[in-house]
Design a protein around this motif. Structure first.
Motif, PDB file in Angstrom:
ATOM      1  N   ARG A  38       0.851  -1.188   0.000  1.00 51.90           N
ATOM      2  CA  ARG A  38       0.000   0.000   0.000  1.00 51.90           C
ATOM      3  C   ARG A  38       0.888   1.240   0.000  1.00 51.90           C
ATOM      4  O   ARG A  38       2.037   1.206   0.448  1.00 51.90           O
ATOM      5  CB  ARG A  38      -0.938   0.021   1.199  1.00 51.90           C
ATOM      6  N   ARG A  45       6.015   3.204  -0.717  1.00 49.78           N
ATOM      7  CA  ARG A  45       5.211   1.998  -0.816  1.00 49.78           C
ATOM      8  C   ARG A  45       5.627   1.005   0.263  1.00 49.78           C
ATOM      9  O   ARG A  45       6.814   0.708   0.412  1.00 49.78           O
ATOM     10  CB  ARG A  45       5.362   1.380  -2.209  1.00 49.78           C
ATOM     11  N   TYR A  94      -3.800   0.356  -2.719  1.00 46.78           N
ATOM     12  CA  TYR A  94      -3.333  -1.000  -2.437  1.00 46.78           C
ATOM     13  C   TYR A  94      -2.993  -1.707  -3.741  1.00 46.78           C
ATOM     14  O   TYR A  94      -3.780  -1.671  -4.695  1.00 46.78           O
ATOM     15  CB  TYR A  94      -4.401  -1.769  -1.669  1.00 46.78           C
ATOM     16  N   GLY A 119      -3.447  -0.989  -8.898  1.00 51.40           N
ATOM     17  CA  GLY A 119      -3.867  -0.580  -7.569  1.00 51.40           C
ATOM     18  C   GLY A 119      -5.353  -0.307  -7.441  1.00 51.40           C
ATOM     19  O   GLY A 119      -6.058  -0.095  -8.431  1.00 51.40           O
TER      20      GLY A 119
END
Length: 126
Positions: A38, A45, A94, A119
């Protein structure tokens, strides 16, 4: 073409739950170790969960331990991230990723993964 597509994100109140899905296409997901990551705005990240295909072992970051669970459905070429007791600090984009050079170790650093999805956004309101 090898692809990963995440889904299942959304807006949820603190204390709520979400289940993220990561569907693989163009390759057999079984052959590669998987990670969930995430990224919050302005932050690096973060690796939060990983799964080793060869032995089924998993690892979760301390920030999500006891609240998040990684699992797979090989028949659907899909990996899931079950998230419970979500908190505002869980907000972010995410990503799922595949380690194309697995070595039987569960890895959380993002640079150990070569194939990434685009994501899905998770927003947790207080």
């Amino acid at each position: 073409e090898m692809q990963l597509v995440e889904s299942g994100g959304g807006l949820v109140q603190a204390g709520g739950s979400l289940r993220l899905s990561c569907v693989a296409s163009g390759f057999d997901f079984d052959d590669y170790d998987i990670g969930w990551f995430r990224q919050a705005p302005g932050k690096e990240r973060e690796g939060i969960s990983c799964l080793v295909r060869s032995n089924g072992s998993t690892l979760h970051a301390d920030s999500v331990k006891g609240r998040f669970t990684i699992s797979t459905d090989n028949s659907k070429n899909t990996v899931y991230l079950e998230m419970t007791n979500l908190q505002p600090e869980d907000t972010g984009v995410y990503y799922c990723a595949a380690d194309l050079y697995p070595d039987n170790s569960c890895k959380l650093p993002f640079y150990d993964y070569e194939l990434w999805g685009l994501g899905t956004q998770v927003t947790v309101s207080s």
